[in-house]
Design an enzyme around this catalytic site. Sequence first.
Site, PDB file in Angstrom:
ATOM      1  N   ILE A  70     171.644 -45.967   6.572  1.00 44.65           N
ATOM      2  CA  ILE A  70     170.366 -45.221   5.894  1.00 44.65           C
ATOM      3  C   ILE A  70     170.462 -44.262   6.994  1.00 44.65           C
ATOM      4  O   ILE A  70     168.752 -43.077   6.500  1.00 44.65           O
ATOM      5  CB  ILE A  70     169.373 -46.302   6.651  1.00 44.65           C
ATOM      6  CG1 ILE A  70     169.244 -46.275   8.312  1.00 44.65           C
ATOM      7  CG2 ILE A  70     169.322 -47.733   5.544  1.00 44.65           C
ATOM      8  CD1 ILE A  70     167.960 -47.264   8.409  1.00 44.65           C
ATOM      9  N   ILE A 126     177.317 -44.448  24.181  1.00 41.53           N
ATOM     10  CA  ILE A 126     176.746 -44.128  23.497  1.00 41.53           C
ATOM     11  C   ILE A 126     178.302 -43.619  22.368  1.00 41.53           C
ATOM     12  O   ILE A 126     179.788 -42.965  22.668  1.00 41.53           O
ATOM     13  CB  ILE A 126     176.432 -41.721  23.369  1.00 41.53           C
ATOM     14  CG1 ILE A 126     175.284 -42.448  24.136  1.00 41.53           C
ATOM     15  CG2 ILE A 126     175.763 -41.404  22.597  1.00 41.53           C
ATOM     16  CD1 ILE A 126     174.257 -43.532  23.943  1.00 41.53           C
ATOM     17  N   ASN A 151     178.702 -42.471  19.057  1.00 42.11           N
ATOM     18  CA  ASN A 151     179.129 -40.935  18.247  1.00 42.11           C
ATOM     19  C   ASN A 151     177.724 -39.877  19.696  1.00 42.11           C
ATOM     20  O   ASN A 151     176.564 -40.142  19.209  1.00 42.11           O
ATOM     21  CB  ASN A 151     179.273 -40.819  17.709  1.00 42.11           C
ATOM     22  CG  ASN A 151     179.464 -39.373  17.123  1.00 42.11           C
ATOM     23  OD1 ASN A 151     179.321 -38.772  17.229  1.00 42.11           O
ATOM     24  ND2 ASN A 151     179.966 -39.747  15.653  1.00 42.11           N
ATOM     25  N   GLY A 195     172.040 -49.156  21.323  1.00 47.48           N
ATOM     26  CA  GLY A 195     171.268 -48.867  20.299  1.00 47.48           C
ATOM     27  C   GLY A 195     170.543 -47.448  20.454  1.00 47.48           C
ATOM     28  O   GLY A 195     169.428 -46.978  21.405  1.00 47.48           O
ATOM     29  N   VAL A 196     170.546 -46.603  19.737  1.00 49.49           N
ATOM     30  CA  VAL A 196     168.709 -45.728  20.079  1.00 49.49           C
ATOM     31  C   VAL A 196     168.219 -44.605  19.034  1.00 49.49           C
ATOM     32  O   VAL A 196     168.010 -44.097  18.505  1.00 49.49           O
ATOM     33  CB  VAL A 196     170.682 -43.971  20.313  1.00 49.49           C
ATOM     34  CG1 VAL A 196     171.227 -44.412  21.409  1.00 49.49           C
ATOM     35  CG2 VAL A 196     171.470 -44.224  18.702  1.00 49.49           C
ATOM     36  N   GLU A 214     165.531 -46.891  18.048  1.00 54.68           N
ATOM     37  CA  GLU A 214     163.948 -46.365  18.008  1.00 54.68           C
ATOM     38  C   GLU A 214     163.542 -46.043  19.506  1.00 54.68           C
ATOM     39  O   GLU A 214     162.442 -45.548  19.454  1.00 54.68           O
ATOM     40  CB  GLU A 214     163.688 -47.912  18.073  1.00 54.68           C
ATOM     41  CG  GLU A 214     164.429 -49.216  17.476  1.00 54.68           C
ATOM     42  CD  GLU A 214     164.094 -49.398  16.039  1.00 54.68           C
ATOM     43  OE1 GLU A 214     163.182 -49.039  15.707  1.00 54.68           O
ATOM     44  OE2 GLU A 214     164.836 -49.984  15.400  1.00 54.68           O
TER      45      GLU A 214
END
Lengths: 329, 710, 181
Positions: B465, B590, B592, B663-664, B666
Amino acid sequence: MRTFRYERSSSVSGAVALLAEAPHGAFLGGGTNLVDLMKLGVAQPDLLVDVRRLVSDRVEELPGGGVRIGAGTPNSECAAHPLVRQRYPMVSQALLSGASGQLRNLATTAGNLLQRTRCPYFQDITTACNKREPGTGCSAIEGHHRDLAILGTSPECVATHPSDLAVALAALDATVRTHGPGGERVISMTELHRLPGPEPQRDTVLQHGELITAIDLPPAPFATRSHFRKVRDRASYAFALVAVAAAIDLADGVVRDVRIALGGVAHKPWRAYRAEELLRGGPADEERFRQAAEAELADARPMPGNAFKVPLARNTLVATLLDLAGGPR
Amino acid sequence: MTTPVPAIGQPLDRFDGAEKVRGLAPYAFEHPVEHPVYLFAVQSTIAVGRITAIDCSQASARPGVLAVLTHQNAPRLSTDNGELRTLQSDEVTFRGQIVGGVIAETSEIARDAAGLVRMDYEERPHNVDLRGEVPGHRERLKVPDEVLPIFPMDTSEGDVDAALASAAVRVDSRYSTPWYTHNALEPHTTIACWTGDGFTLRLSTQGVTGIQAAVAGAFRLDPSRVRVISPHVGGAFGSKVYPRADVVLAAMAARLVPGRPVKFALTRQQTFSQTGYRPPTFQRVRLGAGSDGRLVAIEHNAIEQTSKIRQFAEHSTRATPSMYAAPNRRTQQWVAELDVPTPTIMRAPGEASGMFALESAMDELAIACDLDPIELRIRNEPQVHPHFQLPFSSRNLVACLQEGARRFGWEPRDPTPRARRDGGWLIGTGVAAATYPVLRLPGSKATIRVGPDGRYLVLIAAVDIGTGTRTALTQVAADALQVDIEQVDLRLGDSTYPPAAEEGASAGITSWGAAIHEAADQLRQRLTTEHGGTVPADGLEVTADTPDNPYLKQYAMHSFGAQFAEVRVNERTGEIRVPRQLGVFACGRIVNPKTARSQLLGGMTWGLSMALHEQSVLDLRFGHVVNHDLAQYHISSNADVGAIEVHWIEEDDPYVNPMRTKGVGEIGIVGAAAAIANAVYHATGVRIRDLPITLDKLLPGDRPGSEVGG
Amino acid sequence: MSTEVEVTLRVDGTPHRLTVDVRTTLLDALRERLGNTSAKKGCDHGQCGACTVLLNGRRVNSCLALAVAHDGAEIVTAAGLALDGELHPMQRAFIRHDAFQCGYCTPGQIVSAVAMLAEAEAGWPSAVTMGEPAGVGSGGGDGPTVGTVTDDEVRERMSGNLCRCAAYANIVPAIQEVARR
C-alpha cells in the site's frame, strides 16, 4: 454535472449577447470554481460561453501611474508582473497567498473576484442554503460556521467571500470595468460585492450577462508600503480565517493616509473605513492601531463557532499596521 | 559458493519507483479494460428511517443509462456483516448510506443520472452525538468486544482509588480526539467484472484474501470463483482493510451487465461516509505519584463510538498497561452505538488516540512534580511488562529518550512556559513516548518456486500500500534463501497467490515475512536433502504457513520510541508552526533503512497533522461530516512540515520473528501529537487537551488587549 | 442538444483527435479516453494536486479544466517527462530520496516540481518571497527570487500537492537536489 451547450464568440459583445439570451447560462473563465461547483450540482448552467481568450490577459500601465489588469490574466502572471509587485505589493501577496501554484495558473483575475463562498452548506446540495436556493433557510447559522462571517451578516446568510485578491483591490479603491447587455460601465471594487441582506443569492451587483473586462488600479504612491497578511489553519493552501490588506502613508510617526480592508470576515471584502478615519492624522503607534481595530470591529456579530475571529481580526490588523509602520522605507 | 551480501539492512530504492515516478504503476481503476461501464452511487439524505418510494424514471430516461440499482432490484446477499448488506432493505442507518447506484456508458452520464434518482423517506430521530453520551449515560454504553485476543479490553490491578487518594501528586485530566478520516490520496476504486461464473475484482485494498472471502460469501460463490487483484494501492492507512458497501455495489452492478467491466470510484466527498474513520474519543487519565514522580496509580478511561450495523472499537487504552510501572492500574473502555457510519482501523488504531492522552498527562505530571519529563519517564520504567508480568523481548524506551534528548538538544531546557521568544513567536519544546505492539496476523502462506535457471519466484497474496512491502519482502526472501536479491522475483496483490493476512497493524513483515522465511527454509532443506543441492530439471516448489512463535507466551513484544517537537506560536494570532520534529525508535531490525525511514517520517507527519489540522466536523442535526473534502478537511501540506529527523536504536530481538523485525508503519504517529501539545504548553502556558490545536484555542477572545496565553 | 464535441489534444508529444462529452475534464479525457493514467484523480476539485499536468507549459489541475475549453492544447504528464524511457532528473531524485510511498500523488508532485522550478527561475515570486512571515523554517523573509530557492520557498510553492503518505520531508531535498544543479 448537467450537460450544457458550449460556445465561444469572436467578440466581447457577441459573448454578452449569447449569454443575454440564456438566463441559466454562465461565462467560463479558468473554470477553477465554476467547474468545481458544476460537479457538485451547485451550479447547473445550460450554456457556457468561454471568454478565456476573449478578454485581455495582460497587465498594462495606465497614464497617470495606474495599472490595468486584463480580466483574463492568470492569477500567477498578475502576481508576478513587475508593475503589480512594485506598485501594489499587497496585490501580489494576496494572489500568492491564495490557492496553489497550479490553480493560480488556471484561474483568471475576474474569475478570482467572482468565485463563490466556500460555506460547506452552500457546496452541499443535500442541505438547505439561502444562497444556493433562496428561501430554504441557512444551515450555517446553527451549524458549522467556523470560517464564516462576523460583519454585515443577515438572518438569511453568514457566508464569507473567499477571494484574497478582492480584499487587496477593495483596499486600493480599484475599479472594475464591465461590458454588459446595457453597455459598458465602471464599478468601484468596494461596490462590486454586496452584503447578503435578504438576497444572499446575489454575490455582486453585476447583472446577468455582464462581463468583467478589466480591473483598474488607481495610482497610489504609498501603496508601495502595503502588506497582505492572511491567517489560516494551514501554513498554505487554505482559505483565510482572517486577512488584512493594508497600505499606510507615514510622515514623522503620523499617519497621513491609510487603506485597510479585511478578508474572511464578511460577505464582501470589508473596507475598514471606520478604522481608516480614526487612524488618519493620528500617531502610528500600537494604542491607536488597537483603537482603530476595535472601532472597526465594534459592530461584529459573531456566532458561537467563530467568535474568535473578532480578537483574531483585531490582533492581525494591529500586527500588520505595526509591521508597516516599523518596516523599511 | 560465496555467501551473498545480506539484503536485509540495505537501503534499496523501492522496486516500483521507476514506474511510480512516471505514473505508469497501475492502480486498480487504471487497468485497461474494453467497453467499460461506469457506476455512480446514490446516498441517503437522512440518517435514520425508511425509504418509502423510489422514482428512477428520470434517471433511467437519460440516454446512456443502462440500469438503476436500488433495494427493490438488487440481488439478495448472504452475509452477517452489516457493512455488506448493501441494498438489502429499505432501512437507512446512517446519513450517506448507499441506497442506490446508476450504471451508464460514461462516468459523466452515471453521475448526472444518479442525481436524478428520487427517494422519499420516512425519517426517524437519530443520535450521532458522542459527547452527549459521556455524562451519565453509562447504561447505554457497552464494553466493546476485544480487538486483539491477547490484549484484554479492560484491565485492573490493585486499588487505584485508594492509591490516588493518598498520592502526594495527582493529575486528573480529560482529553478528546476528533473523528479522523484517512483520506488516502487514491479514493476507493473498483473495476468489477462478472465472468459468467464468478467475479474478477480489481480494487484498492489492503487484503485481497479478505475481500475474496467476503464477496464470495455474500454472493454464495466458491472463493475460487472470485479473483481479487490489487497491484498498487494509492494509500490506505486502514481504510482499505475491511470490505464495505462500495465493493458490494460494484459487484452487484457487474452482475447486471455480464461481460462488461464496471468502473466505480468513490468521490472524495463520498469517502467520508463510505470508508470508515478513526472514532472520536473522550478520555480521562488520572495519575497519582509520589513527590519524586514515581507513579502509584494510573487510570485511563476512554469512550468512543461505533455504528448500529457493526461494532468496531479502537482500543484506545491498549498501550497504557504496557508503559509505566505503577502498582495500581485500571483501564476501562466503553463504546456508544450511534447512528453513524462504522469506524475502522486507522494508522496506529488505539495508540494514536490513547497515547495522546497518556503522554499529555505524563507531561502534566512532570510539571506538577517539577521534574524533567524525560526523567519522569525514566523513573517509571518497569522491569517487566506491568500487566502481563512477562519480561519484554526487548525494551529500549529509555535509550530512545536519551538518544533523542542528545540529538534534539533537549538540555538545557528552562521548563518555564513562555520563556523563549523570537520576533513575535513563542518557542517551546516537548517530548512524548511512543509504543506499538509487535503483532502477528493469522492466515498467511507463501509459495517459493525455484527454477533450473536458479531464479526464485515468491508468491503471496500480500499487498503493497506504499509501505515498500514489495521491496522489503524481496529482501527478506533473498536472505532466507541465502541468495543474491537479483535472483528473486516476488509477486503479490492477487488472490490466486497463496492467501495472506491483510496489510495492517505493522504486522506485514512479521506475518508474511515469517511465512516466506519458513518456505525458504523448507526449500533450502529439500534442495539439500532430496536433490543434493542442485535444482531439479522441473524446478522445486514449497508452500509454507507463518509458523507459530513459541516465545509469544514468554515475552511481551513491543516497539518503543521517543518523540520530540519544537513549536513556534505567534503571540498575536495564535498561529502554530512546527519547525522541528525528531523521533528515535526502537523497532527491531530494520529491513530497508530507506523505506523504513519513510514510514516513520510519514507517521510523524501524520502526528503533526493530527496535532494541528485534522478533524471531521459532524453536523449533529443531519448526522454527516460537513467538511467532506480536502479543502475543508485539512491534512498537513508541504508548507506545514519542517525539518524532521528519524533515528533508530540498533536492536537485535531474537524472539519477535525470524527476521527480528518489529514493524515501523504505526509507531511513527504514536506520541507525536502529544509531543507537539506538550511543546505548545511550554511555548504558551496553555494546555490543549482537545485536538486539534487550532489557533483559536490559543487566542484569548474575551480580554481586549491580551495576547496569546497571557 | 449535442453534448459531444471533437477536440485535439497533444499529449506527451503525440496528437490525438477524440470525441468527448462537453462535461469531460482534461483529467478524465486523459485517463478514461486516451488511456494515459499518469495524472491521478485524488479529489476532482483542485484540492490535492494529484492531477497536475503541464498545460501549454504551465502546471495546472487537469481535473478543473474542461477538455472542450482546451482544444488544441499541449499536455505533458509525468510519463511524458521521461523521454524515450530515460527518467527526468526530477524523477531520479524522487527515487533516490524515496520522496514517495504509495506513489499516487507522485506524478503530480513531479510535474509540479519541474514547473515550479521553471517559475522560480523566471523570477515568479511566492508568498514566501513576498514576505510571508509564517514559514516553518527560518520564519520566512525576503529570499532571493532568481537562482536558488530556499527550503521554505519549495515548501510554499509545492503546497498545492498534498501527499497523504507524508513524504514532504523527502520531497523537499529531492527537489533541491535538482534545483541546485
